[in-house]
Design a protein around this motif. Structure first.
Motif, PDB file in Angstrom:
ATOM      1  N   LEU A 296       0.848  -1.191   0.000  1.00 24.91           N
ATOM      2  CA  LEU A 296       0.000   0.000   0.000  1.00 24.91           C
ATOM      3  C   LEU A 296       0.881   1.238   0.000  1.00 24.91           C
ATOM      4  O   LEU A 296       1.804   1.350   0.820  1.00 24.91           O
ATOM      5  N   ALA A 298       0.011   5.310   0.081  1.00 23.88           N
ATOM      6  CA  ALA A 298      -1.112   6.239   0.152  1.00 23.88           C
ATOM      7  C   ALA A 298      -0.735   7.475   0.949  1.00 23.88           C
ATOM      8  O   ALA A 298       0.103   7.413   1.871  1.00 23.88           O
ATOM      9  N   ALA A 367      -8.301   2.875  -3.685  1.00 23.21           N
ATOM     10  CA  ALA A 367      -7.328   2.485  -2.661  1.00 23.21           C
ATOM     11  C   ALA A 367      -7.993   1.910  -1.422  1.00 23.21           C
ATOM     12  O   ALA A 367      -7.311   1.327  -0.566  1.00 23.21           O
ATOM     13  N   ASP A 368      -9.335   2.065  -1.294  1.00 25.12           N
ATOM     14  CA  ASP A 368     -10.010   1.572  -0.083  1.00 25.12           C
ATOM     15  C   ASP A 368      -9.776   0.083   0.119  1.00 25.12           C
ATOM     16  O   ASP A 368      -9.545  -0.376   1.254  1.00 25.12           O
ATOM     17  N   ALA A 370      -7.238  -1.637  -0.758  1.00 22.02           N
ATOM     18  CA  ALA A 370      -5.862  -1.859  -0.310  1.00 22.02           C
ATOM     19  C   ALA A 370      -5.724  -1.546   1.180  1.00 22.02           C
ATOM     20  O   ALA A 370      -5.015  -2.253   1.912  1.00 22.02           O
TER      21      ALA A 370
END
Length: 386
Positions: A296, A298, A367-368, A370
Motif C-alpha cells: 500500500l 497512500a 485504494a479503499d 488496499a
C-alpha cells in the motif's frame, strides 16, 4: 471552586483517591490492598490527579502494557481507574485529567493507549474510538470434560512459570497475527500465578488459568498452540464437571473451542467493548504487523487537535509485513482522518464503514480495498479487564 490543576498522585493523596473511587464506583475491595497496588503506579509517575486547591477531585492511572497488533507487540498505556467526584462532573474535570493522561502516555513512549469506557462522550471527544471487545461465553462443563487430549502431558504451574507463560502466549499470538490481546508486566503475571484462588496448568505449547466462581468454573485465559493441547487443557477444566455444571470463559468469538464443544455456548454470554487511541502515529504504525504480500502506498492528512505531533500530511508505505509513516507534501488525493478514524482504521475497521460514519473522507476510492487488505485480519479482542 479555585483553579483546577493536574498533579501526580502521591502517597498523601491516596485516602482522597479511595474516597472519590468509592463515591464513583461504590464500595469494594480492601483499602490497604488497594493502596499497595496504587503505589506501583505512583513509583514512576503513572498516577495522575486533579486538585481544586488542596482537595483531590479526580484521578486516573496508566498500566505499562503491550498489545498485539498484526502479530507484533506495541507498547500501550492502559488507562484505568478514571474517577471524578460527583460534584465536579460536567465541569471539564475529566477532560483536563485525560489530556494530562495523553501527554503522560506520550512522555512514557506509549504509541497506543486503550481503555474500557464508562462513557463514550468524553473519550470520543479526546480521540478514542471503539476497537474491539472482550467476550465471555458459557459452556457446559460436561462437554469440555470429553474433549480428549489424553496423550498430552499437563502439569501444575506456579510463579516460576511466568516467563514460560509469556513466551507461549507470544508464540501463539505471533503465529495467529492476533489483534488486541494484552501483554502484562512479568511481575503481574507472577502475582496471578501465586494466587491461591487461581489454578494454572501448562503443557508443551499452551496453558490455562481458571478459578471457581459461585460453585461454577471460570477460565481467565487459555492459550494453545495445537489442537491436542487445546483439547487437553479444556478437558482439564471440564474435569470439575461433577461439581460445576458450567464453565465461563473469556475467549474470542473465533476460538477453536466454539468448533470443538458439542453444544453451542449458551447462558451468560456477553461482550464488553474497549477503545483505542494512537498517541504517536508513526511509532504505532511502525510497530504494527501487516499481512505478508500486501502493498500500500497512500497519502494521509491527519488532524489531531489533542496531540499536534500527529497532525500533518503523511505518506503511508506498507510492504513486507511492516509500515512506515513519513512526513509528506500536501496531496489532493490524501485520505483525511481525525484521531477517531485513525484508531478505527488501525483496528481494522473497513474504510466504507469509516466513511459512512463521517470518520474518513477524501482519498482515491480504488485504494479503499488496499487499506482494508492491509489493516484487516482477525477481529481485535482482549481477554482482560483493567
Amino acid at each position: 471552586m479555585t483553579e483546577l490543576r493536574v498533579v501526580e498522585v502521591a502517597e498523601e493523596y491516596l485516602d482522597s483517591v479511595f474516597e472519590v473511587r468509592t463515591r464513583s464506583f461504590g464500595p469494594g475491595g480492601d483499602k490497604d490492598e488497594w493502596k499497595k497496588s496504587a503505589r506501583q503506579f505512583i513509583a514512576d509517575g503513572r498516577y495522575l490527579g486533579v486538585v481544586d486547591g488542596d482537595e483531590l477531585v479526580a484521578a486516573a492511572r496508566i498500566w505499562p502494557l503491550e498489545q498485539w497488533w498484526g502479530g507484533r507487540r506495541v507498547a500501550n498505556g492502559g488507562v484505568a481507574g478514571v474517577v471524578v467526584a460527583p460534584e465536579y462532573r460536567g465541569r471539564g474535570v475529566g477532560s483536563l485529567l485525560m489530556r494530562a493522561v495523553l501527554d503522560r502516555c506520550a512522555e512514557k513512549g506509549y504509541p497506543l493507549t486503550s481503555l474500557y469506557p464508562a462513557t463514550t462522550v468524553l473519550y470520543r471527544r479526546l480521540g478514542y474510538e471503539f476497537a474491539g471487545s472482550r467476550h465471555l461465553y458459557t459452556f457446559q462443563a460436561a462437554d469440555l470434560r470429553t474433549l480428549g487430549g489424553n496423550g498430552t502431558a499437563v502439569r501444575k504451574a506456579g510463579r516460576d512459570d511466568a516467563d514460560l507463560f509469556l513466551e507461549l502466549a507470544g508464540k501463539v499470538h505471533e503465529a495467529r497475527r492476533s489483534n488486541g490481546p494484552l501483554v502484562w508486566p512479568r511481575a503481574q503475571v507472577e502475582s496471578w500465578l501465586e494466587d491461591d484462588n487461581s489454578f494454572a496448568y501448562v503443557a508443551e505449547d499452551g496453558f490455562v488459568v481458571y478459578k471457581w466462581s459461585d460453585r461454577e468454573l471460570a477460565v481467565e485465559e487459555l492459550i494453545a498452540g495445537s489442537e491436542e493441547t487445546a483439547r487437553a487443557l479444556w478437558a482439564t477444566v471440564g474435569s470439575g464437571a461433577s461439581i460445576a455444571k458450567t464453565v465461563e470463559a473469556c475467549c474470542p468469538p473465533f476460538d477453536a473451542i466454539h468448533l470443538m464443544a458439542e453444544h453451542e455456548a449458551t447462558g451468560k454470554s456477553w461482550q464488553n467493548r474497549w477503545m483505542l487511541r494512537l498517541v504517536d502515529a508513526p511509532a504505532a504504525l511502525a510497530g504494527r504487523g501487516f499481512p505478508d504480500g500486501v502493498v500500500l502506498e497512500a497519502d494521509l492528512r491527519i488532524d489531531d487537535p489533542e496531540l499536534p505531533a500527529n497532525t500533518g500530511d503523511w505518506h503511508l508505505s506498507v510492504g513486507n509485513g511492516s509500515a512506515r509513516l513519513t512526513a509528506a507534501e500536501p496531496s489532493s488525493d490524501a485520505l483525511r482522518l481525525g484521531p477517531r478514524g485513525l484508531a478505527a482504521l488501525y483496528a481494522g475497521m473497513p474504510l466504507a464503514t469509516l466513511r459512512g460514519a463521517g470518520l474518513a473522507a477524501g482519498g482515491a476510492a480504488p485504494a479503499d480495498a488496499a487499506f482494508d487488505a492491509a489493516f484487516g485480519g482477525p477481529a481485535p479482542y482482549m481477554l482482560d479487564d483493567f
